[in-house]
Design a protein around this motif. Structure first.
Motif, PDB file in Angstrom:
ATOM      1  N   GLN A 123       0.831  -1.200   0.000  1.00 35.86           N
ATOM      2  CA  GLN A 123       0.000   0.000   0.000  1.00 35.86           C
ATOM      3  C   GLN A 123       0.874   1.261   0.000  1.00 35.86           C
ATOM      4  N   ASN A 124       0.285   2.338  -0.496  1.00 31.58           N
ATOM      5  CA  ASN A 124       1.003   3.612  -0.569  1.00 31.58           C
ATOM      6  C   ASN A 124       1.273   4.152   0.835  1.00 31.58           C
ATOM      7  N   VAL A 125       2.475   4.697   1.026  1.00 29.16           N
ATOM      8  CA  VAL A 125       2.846   5.348   2.283  1.00 29.16           C
ATOM      9  C   VAL A 125       2.826   6.854   2.061  1.00 29.16           C
ATOM     10  N   ASP A 126       2.014   7.551   2.846  1.00 26.41           N
ATOM     11  CA  ASP A 126       1.829   8.992   2.683  1.00 26.41           C
ATOM     12  C   ASP A 126       2.301   9.707   3.950  1.00 26.41           C
ATOM     13  N   THR A 127       3.046  10.776   3.779  1.00 26.85           N
ATOM     14  CA  THR A 127       3.564  11.553   4.911  1.00 26.85           C
ATOM     15  C   THR A 127       3.035  12.977   4.847  1.00 26.85           C
ATOM     16  N   GLN A 128       2.513  13.463   5.977  1.00 31.51           N
ATOM     17  CA  GLN A 128       2.009  14.831   6.084  1.00 31.51           C
ATOM     18  C   GLN A 128       2.547  15.472   7.357  1.00 31.51           C
ATOM     19  N   VAL A 129       2.725  16.802   7.296  1.00 28.24           N
ATOM     20  CA  VAL A 129       3.102  17.568   8.475  1.00 28.24           C
ATOM     21  C   VAL A 129       1.923  18.458   8.846  1.00 28.24           C
ATOM     22  N   MET A 130       1.459  18.370  10.105  1.00 25.91           N
ATOM     23  CA  MET A 130       0.298  19.143  10.538  1.00 25.91           C
ATOM     24  C   MET A 130       0.428  19.487  12.017  1.00 25.91           C
ATOM     25  N   GLN A 131      -0.416  20.375  12.473  1.00 27.56           N
ATOM     26  CA  GLN A 131      -0.425  20.762  13.872  1.00 27.56           C
ATOM     27  C   GLN A 131      -0.943  19.612  14.744  1.00 27.56           C
ATOM     28  N   LEU A 132      -0.557  19.637  16.022  1.00 29.81           N
ATOM     29  CA  LEU A 132      -0.884  18.552  16.937  1.00 29.81           C
ATOM     30  C   LEU A 132      -2.386  18.276  16.997  1.00 29.81           C
ATOM     31  N   GLU A 133      -3.191  19.315  17.197  1.00 31.33           N
ATOM     32  CA  GLU A 133      -4.636  19.135  17.311  1.00 31.33           C
ATOM     33  C   GLU A 133      -5.242  18.602  16.022  1.00 31.33           C
ATOM     34  N   ALA A 172      -3.683  16.791  13.827  1.00 33.99           N
ATOM     35  CA  ALA A 172      -3.268  15.392  13.693  1.00 33.99           C
ATOM     36  C   ALA A 172      -4.145  14.476  14.534  1.00 33.99           C
ATOM     37  N   LYS A 173      -4.489  14.914  15.752  1.00 34.20           N
ATOM     38  CA  LYS A 173      -5.363  14.113  16.608  1.00 34.20           C
ATOM     39  C   LYS A 173      -6.746  13.958  15.994  1.00 34.20           C
ATOM     40  N   LYS A 174      -7.283  15.062  15.428  1.00 36.97           N
ATOM     41  CA  LYS A 174      -8.609  15.013  14.823  1.00 36.97           C
ATOM     42  C   LYS A 174      -8.644  14.112  13.589  1.00 36.97           C
ATOM     43  N   SER A 175      -7.501  13.967  12.932  1.00 37.60           N
ATOM     44  CA  SER A 175      -7.457  13.125  11.723  1.00 37.60           C
ATOM     45  C   SER A 175      -7.519  11.641  12.047  1.00 37.60           C
ATOM     46  N   GLY A 176      -7.390  11.299  13.351  1.00 34.05           N
ATOM     47  CA  GLY A 176      -7.453   9.902  13.752  1.00 34.05           C
ATOM     48  C   GLY A 176      -6.116   9.219  13.870  1.00 34.05           C
ATOM     49  N   ALA A 177      -5.028   9.988  13.744  1.00 37.19           N
ATOM     50  CA  ALA A 177      -3.698   9.404  13.872  1.00 37.19           C
ATOM     51  C   ALA A 177      -3.452   8.926  15.302  1.00 37.19           C
ATOM     52  N   VAL A 178      -2.719   7.821  15.443  1.00 36.31           N
ATOM     53  CA  VAL A 178      -2.435   7.224  16.743  1.00 36.31           C
ATOM     54  C   VAL A 178      -1.104   7.748  17.271  1.00 36.31           C
ATOM     55  N   ALA A 179      -1.085   8.146  18.537  1.00 35.07           N
ATOM     56  CA  ALA A 179       0.138   8.611  19.186  1.00 35.07           C
ATOM     57  C   ALA A 179       0.466   7.673  20.339  1.00 35.07           C
ATOM     58  N   ILE A 180       1.561   6.926  20.236  1.00 35.72           N
ATOM     59  CA  ILE A 180       1.932   5.978  21.284  1.00 35.72           C
ATOM     60  C   ILE A 180       2.411   6.731  22.526  1.00 35.72           C
ATOM     61  N   PHE A 181       3.255   7.756  22.313  1.00 35.41           N
ATOM     62  CA  PHE A 181       3.762   8.573  23.420  1.00 35.41           C
ATOM     63  C   PHE A 181       3.198   9.977  23.269  1.00 35.41           C
ATOM     64  N   ASP A 182       1.934  10.131  23.645  1.00 26.78           N
ATOM     65  CA  ASP A 182       1.187  11.356  23.382  1.00 26.78           C
ATOM     66  C   ASP A 182       1.841  12.592  24.005  1.00 26.78           C
ATOM     67  N   ASP A 183       2.436  12.448  25.193  1.00 25.18           N
ATOM     68  CA  ASP A 183       2.969  13.611  25.902  1.00 25.18           C
ATOM     69  C   ASP A 183       4.271  14.132  25.306  1.00 25.18           C
ATOM     70  N   LYS A 184       4.883  13.416  24.386  1.00 22.94           N
ATOM     71  CA  LYS A 184       6.169  13.832  23.815  1.00 22.94           C
ATOM     72  C   LYS A 184       6.016  14.675  22.547  1.00 22.94           C
TER      73      LYS A 184
END
Length: 289
Positions: free
Chosen positions: A247-257, A259-271
């Motif tokens: 599958q295609n791998v896509d990379t985007q740069v976005m603000q923290l909020e 990124a969270k709204k997009s549904g991305a998973v953060a393993i170490f959220d506080d970092k």
């Protein structure tokens, strides 16, 4: 009445002839591409491996169809040896006799025996049943066991005999083992239509249906155990399959909020602070990176 007896005898012989044509076709006609040939291969692989709970197609995990057809054909291989005929014979006999019996029993609930015999003849000599016999698929077992489930449940709704409820639940479980939830949908639609037409609303809340549910779950248990062993115990298979799919791998740069709204998973959220790099792999994975 001698005339009726003569007609019944003719109908009986025509039913025997219809079954004979199906058996002759199973003996003479080669296994057809594509589905039937694939099912024959899966059944042979199951027979050779002696692994009856997990389904494989040339060593690859197979999840398209439940295992009832493969179990029946594997058992037939064990009893009668491996051939195109033995691949068909046991599922064919099951579908013919279960379907014919269900048709007869359902009709005798509403009509006389003569009408029931005619209905059974029309069913067993129909083009669809011949095609299902010659080009064996999961639909033949699905059709027969759905018919039996509807017949037995209809008898239960008419008499409240728990024996009919039990056999209806067994048939429903086998229909789902043949082709999945579609068996349940057809039976529920048929029974629901009967309740709607008769306005027998009390039947909807009859606690005996819980007994039927337990029986269905017990019938499905071997398949569920196999699925658990084959897939749930091996989550790495999901990852490997997605790697194989490239599958295609896509990379985007976005603000923290964002990124969270997009549904991305953060393993170490506080970092994570400010701008975040988000990596997506198709629809399978989306994570902070």
């Amino acid at each position: 009445n001698p005339e009726i007896q003569y007609m019944e005898k003719k109908i009986s012989w025509l039913i025997v002839a219809a079954i004979g044509v199906q058996l002759a076709g199973a003996w003479c006609i080669d296994v057809m591409d594509v589905d039937s040939a694939q099912y024959a291969s899966i059944s042979l692989e199951m027979f050779k491996s002696k692994n009856f709970l997990q389904v494989f197609d040339f060593g690859r995990d197979y999840l398209d169809k439940p295992p009832l057809l493969f179990w029946a054909s594997s058992f037939s291989f064990w009893i009668l040896g491996v051939s195109q005929f033995t691949f068909r014979i046991l599922p064919l006999l099951l579908s013919v006799f279960v379907g014919g019996l269900a048709c007869y029993r359902f009709c005798t609930l509403f009509y006389n025996r003569h009408t029931a015999n005619l209905a059974m003849l029309f069913y067993l000599s129909s083009q669809t049943v011949f095609l299902m016999a010659f080009d064996l698929r999961t639909d033949s077992l699905l059709t027969s066991f759905v018919m039996l489930a509807i017949s037995e449940f209809a008898r239960y709704m008419n008499s409240l005999n728990l024996k009919n409820l039990f056999f209806g639940a067994v048939a429903l479980g086998l229909a789902m083992l043949a082709k999945g939830p579609v068996g349940l949908v057809v039976v529920v639609f048929a029974l629901g239509s009967q309740i709607l037409m008769t306005q027998n609303w009390k039947m909807l809340f009859n606690w005996h249906w819980l007994i039927a549910l337990v029986v269905v779950l017990l019938i499905l248990m071997p398949m569920n155990i196999g699925l658990y062993q084959q897939f749930d115990l091996h989550p790495e298979k999901i990852v490997n399959n997605n790697i194989i799919m490239a599958q295609n791998v896509d990379t985007q740069v976005m603000q923290l909020e964002e990124a969270k709204k997009s549904g991305a998973v953060a393993i170490f959220d506080d970092k994570y602070k400010g701008e975040i790099r988000v990596v997506s792999v198709g629809d399978f994975s989306k994570e902070f990176c």
